[in-house]
Design an enzyme around this catalytic site. Sequence first.
Site, PDB file in Angstrom:
ATOM      1  N   LYS A 179      36.411  41.881  28.935  1.00 30.30           N
ATOM      2  CA  LYS A 179      35.014  41.715  29.386  1.00 30.30           C
ATOM      3  C   LYS A 179      34.343  43.078  29.585  1.00 30.30           C
ATOM      4  O   LYS A 179      33.247  43.317  29.095  1.00 30.30           O
ATOM      5  CB  LYS A 179      34.958  40.897  30.699  1.00 30.30           C
ATOM      6  CG  LYS A 179      35.564  39.498  30.582  1.00 30.30           C
ATOM      7  CD  LYS A 179      35.421  38.708  31.862  1.00 30.30           C
ATOM      8  CE  LYS A 179      36.179  39.296  33.040  1.00 30.30           C
ATOM      9  NZ  LYS A 179      37.660  39.308  32.871  1.00 30.30           N
ATOM     10  N   ARG A 238      44.426  50.975  37.711  1.00 29.05           N
ATOM     11  CA  ARG A 238      43.914  50.165  38.820  1.00 29.05           C
ATOM     12  C   ARG A 238      45.045  49.644  39.696  1.00 29.05           C
ATOM     13  O   ARG A 238      46.099  49.268  39.204  1.00 29.05           O
ATOM     14  CB  ARG A 238      43.084  48.993  38.269  1.00 29.05           C
ATOM     15  CG  ARG A 238      41.639  49.390  38.034  1.00 29.05           C
ATOM     16  CD  ARG A 238      40.821  48.352  37.315  1.00 29.05           C
ATOM     17  NE  ARG A 238      40.997  46.991  37.783  1.00 29.05           N
ATOM     18  CZ  ARG A 238      40.323  45.951  37.301  1.00 29.05           C
ATOM     19  NH1 ARG A 238      39.419  46.136  36.342  1.00 29.05           N
ATOM     20  NH2 ARG A 238      40.526  44.737  37.756  1.00 29.05           N
ATOM     21  N   ARG A 241      32.489  33.435  39.152  1.00 26.68           N
ATOM     22  CA  ARG A 241      33.929  33.268  39.012  1.00 26.68           C
ATOM     23  C   ARG A 241      34.442  32.050  39.753  1.00 26.68           C
ATOM     24  O   ARG A 241      35.642  31.794  39.756  1.00 26.68           O
ATOM     25  CB  ARG A 241      34.577  34.469  39.632  1.00 26.68           C
ATOM     26  CG  ARG A 241      35.455  35.255  38.713  1.00 26.68           C
ATOM     27  CD  ARG A 241      35.940  36.338  39.572  1.00 26.68           C
ATOM     28  NE  ARG A 241      37.008  37.093  39.118  1.00 26.68           N
ATOM     29  CZ  ARG A 241      36.886  38.245  38.485  1.00 26.68           C
ATOM     30  NH1 ARG A 241      35.723  38.679  38.103  1.00 26.68           N
ATOM     31  NH2 ARG A 241      37.942  38.923  38.243  1.00 26.68           N
ATOM     32  N   ARG A 254      46.335  49.439  30.781  1.00 24.49           N
ATOM     33  CA  ARG A 254      44.944  49.875  30.957  1.00 24.49           C
ATOM     34  C   ARG A 254      44.851  51.170  31.771  1.00 24.49           C
ATOM     35  O   ARG A 254      45.557  51.344  32.765  1.00 24.49           O
ATOM     36  CB  ARG A 254      44.132  48.786  31.661  1.00 24.49           C
ATOM     37  CG  ARG A 254      42.720  49.291  32.021  1.00 24.49           C
ATOM     38  CD  ARG A 254      41.778  48.220  32.436  1.00 24.49           C
ATOM     39  NE  ARG A 254      42.303  47.377  33.492  1.00 24.49           N
ATOM     40  CZ  ARG A 254      41.757  46.228  33.845  1.00 24.49           C
ATOM     41  NH1 ARG A 254      40.690  45.786  33.215  1.00 24.49           N
ATOM     42  NH2 ARG A 254      42.285  45.512  34.805  1.00 24.49           N
TER      43      ARG A 254
HETATM   44  P1  AP5 Z   1      37.384  42.514  37.745  1.00 26.44           P
HETATM   45  O1  AP5 Z   1      37.230  43.973  37.737  1.00 26.44           O
HETATM   46  O2  AP5 Z   1      36.266  41.685  37.239  1.00 26.44           O
HETATM   47  O3  AP5 Z   1      38.755  42.128  37.038  1.00 26.44           O
HETATM   48  P2  AP5 Z   1      39.214  40.941  36.065  1.00 26.44           P
HETATM   49  O4  AP5 Z   1      38.367  39.755  35.838  1.00 26.44           O
HETATM   50  O5  AP5 Z   1      40.582  40.680  36.505  1.00 26.44           O
HETATM   51  O6  AP5 Z   1      39.045  41.559  34.680  1.00 26.44           O
HETATM   52  P3  AP5 Z   1      39.551  42.931  34.243  1.00 26.44           P
HETATM   53  O7  AP5 Z   1      38.554  43.993  34.576  1.00 26.44           O
HETATM   54  O8  AP5 Z   1      40.966  43.130  34.699  1.00 26.44           O
HETATM   55  O9  AP5 Z   1      39.628  42.706  32.648  1.00 26.44           O
HETATM   56  P4  AP5 Z   1      38.489  42.779  31.569  1.00 26.44           P
HETATM   57  O10 AP5 Z   1      38.290  41.416  30.987  1.00 26.44           O
HETATM   58  O11 AP5 Z   1      37.277  43.516  32.042  1.00 26.44           O
HETATM   59  O12 AP5 Z   1      39.270  43.647  30.471  1.00 26.44           O
HETATM   60  P5  AP5 Z   1      39.087  45.177  30.020  1.00 26.44           P
HETATM   61  O13 AP5 Z   1      37.838  45.294  29.169  1.00 26.44           O
HETATM   62  O14 AP5 Z   1      39.238  46.120  31.154  1.00 26.44           O
HETATM   63  O15 AP5 Z   1      37.690  42.041  39.247  1.00 26.44           O
HETATM   64  C1  AP5 Z   1      38.648  42.704  40.052  1.00 26.44           C
HETATM   65  C2  AP5 Z   1      38.707  42.070  41.418  1.00 26.44           C
HETATM   66  O16 AP5 Z   1      37.424  42.174  42.070  1.00 26.44           O
HETATM   67  C3  AP5 Z   1      39.031  40.564  41.437  1.00 26.44           C
HETATM   68  O17 AP5 Z   1      40.409  40.306  41.388  1.00 26.44           O
HETATM   69  C4  AP5 Z   1      38.398  40.157  42.784  1.00 26.44           C
HETATM   70  O18 AP5 Z   1      39.218  40.536  43.865  1.00 26.44           O
HETATM   71  C5  AP5 Z   1      37.127  41.003  42.837  1.00 26.44           C
HETATM   72  N1  AP5 Z   1      35.990  40.301  42.219  1.00 26.44           N
HETATM   73  C6  AP5 Z   1      35.277  40.702  41.128  1.00 26.44           C
HETATM   74  N2  AP5 Z   1      34.313  39.811  40.841  1.00 26.44           N
HETATM   75  C7  AP5 Z   1      34.406  38.816  41.768  1.00 26.44           C
HETATM   76  C8  AP5 Z   1      33.702  37.594  41.976  1.00 26.44           C
HETATM   77  N3  AP5 Z   1      32.697  37.210  41.161  1.00 26.44           N
HETATM   78  N4  AP5 Z   1      34.082  36.823  43.018  1.00 26.44           N
HETATM   79  C9  AP5 Z   1      35.068  37.195  43.842  1.00 26.44           C
HETATM   80  N5  AP5 Z   1      35.799  38.318  43.691  1.00 26.44           N
HETATM   81  C10 AP5 Z   1      35.474  39.126  42.649  1.00 26.44           C
HETATM   82  O19 AP5 Z   1      40.342  45.310  29.012  1.00 26.44           O
HETATM   83  C11 AP5 Z   1      41.655  45.303  29.527  1.00 26.44           C
HETATM   84  C12 AP5 Z   1      42.528  46.294  28.720  1.00 26.44           C
HETATM   85  O20 AP5 Z   1      42.643  45.820  27.400  1.00 26.44           O
HETATM   86  C13 AP5 Z   1      41.941  47.720  28.610  1.00 26.44           C
HETATM   87  O21 AP5 Z   1      42.965  48.667  28.711  1.00 26.44           O
HETATM   88  C14 AP5 Z   1      41.311  47.751  27.207  1.00 26.44           C
HETATM   89  O22 AP5 Z   1      41.354  49.061  26.643  1.00 26.44           O
HETATM   90  C15 AP5 Z   1      42.219  46.796  26.451  1.00 26.44           C
HETATM   91  N6  AP5 Z   1      41.532  46.068  25.393  1.00 26.44           N
HETATM   92  C16 AP5 Z   1      40.264  45.562  25.426  1.00 26.44           C
HETATM   93  N7  AP5 Z   1      39.963  44.956  24.266  1.00 26.44           N
HETATM   94  C17 AP5 Z   1      41.092  45.071  23.486  1.00 26.44           C
HETATM   95  C18 AP5 Z   1      41.419  44.642  22.172  1.00 26.44           C
HETATM   96  N8  AP5 Z   1      40.548  43.985  21.418  1.00 26.44           N
HETATM   97  N9  AP5 Z   1      42.661  44.909  21.694  1.00 26.44           N
HETATM   98  C19 AP5 Z   1      43.566  45.586  22.452  1.00 26.44           C
HETATM   99  N10 AP5 Z   1      43.309  46.030  23.702  1.00 26.44           N
HETATM  100  C20 AP5 Z   1      42.075  45.778  24.212  1.00 26.44           C
HETATM  101 MG    MG Z   2      36.692  44.360  33.864  1.00 21.65          MG
END
Ligand code: AP5
Ligand code: MG
Length: 217
Positions: free
Chosen positions: A13, A160, A88, A127
């Site tokens: 995302k 993280r 969420r 990551r």
């Molecule tokens: P948040 O930061 O939103 O974390 P998440 O949903 O767990 O999502 P991530 O950021 O971990 O993943 P992403 O989908 O963004 O993937 P990314 O692009 O980084 O939330 C963190 C915390 O905050 C929650 O647990 C909660 O406590 C709180 N929170 C946030 N919003 C909330 C809400 N609305 N309500 C309540 N609490 C809330 O990519 C991941 C990795 O994969 C990277 O290293 C990237 O380089 C790699 N990657 C990306 N695309 C590819 C690809 N195509 N191929 C290979 N690798 C790839």
């Molecule tokens: Mg994210």
Amino acid sequence: MRLVLVGPPGAGKGTQAEFVAAHLAVPKISTGDIFRANVTLGTPLGVEAKRYMVAGLLVPDEVTINMVAERLAENDATDGFLLDGFPRTTPQAVALDKLLADLGTALDVILELVVDEDEVIRRLSGRRTCRGCGKIWHVEFDPTTREGVCDRCGGELFQRDDDKAETIAERMRVYARDTAPLIDYYGTQGKLVGIDATGPVEDITVRAIDALRSYGG
Ligand code: AP5
Ligand code: MG
């Protein structure tokens, strides 16, 4: 365009949000990023959010909804926005619909990034994020030229706190229980579009932009 990105932790995302928001010329609003910035600054919001984030749990709805309502009231979000990581939970989705309805508007589309569980675990475990500019990297799939140093701004990379194996597992459970029901919620509104979010980052961006075109993007 008023757009929401939804998908499991690690679906990409944050990675896609940057490119898609730039393409649509709308601000990217990531609740995870806003919470992390508050944690770093040690604000009261950050102190409260951290308790939940380190455990892989969701910050309470009321706190999160108020924070997003304030952010959406800023000038740059008047004509459109991309939300990453919000809503969420069903109460957050209902609150967002109401907030926008009160402003005489509504979401245009919800883009679901579809990736299987094994792949998101691989993505989260490797990551790295830049402390300087926030760019997201991956030690294997998108490495920097010099280990630990951002290619874009020269900033230091960090892992993280919630990317440890046991916290990742908890975040996946929370996603399945609290967030996955939004797929049906938005599906019944006819606003959900899903794309295959595996393969090269650039290919996924092209798929995303193509999928948004029929919704006015
Ligand atoms: P948040 O930061 O939103 O974390 P998440 O949903 O767990 O999502 P991530 O950021 O971990 O993943 P992403 O989908 O963004 O993937 P990314 O692009 O980084 O939330 C963190 C915390 O905050 C929650 O647990 C909660 O406590 C709180 N929170 C946030 N919003 C909330 C809400 N609305 N309500 C309540 N609490 C809330 O990519 C991941 C990795 O994969 C990277 O290293 C990237 O380089 C790699 N990657 C990306 N695309 C590819 C690809 N195509 N191929 C290979 N690798 C790839
Ligand atoms: Mg994210």
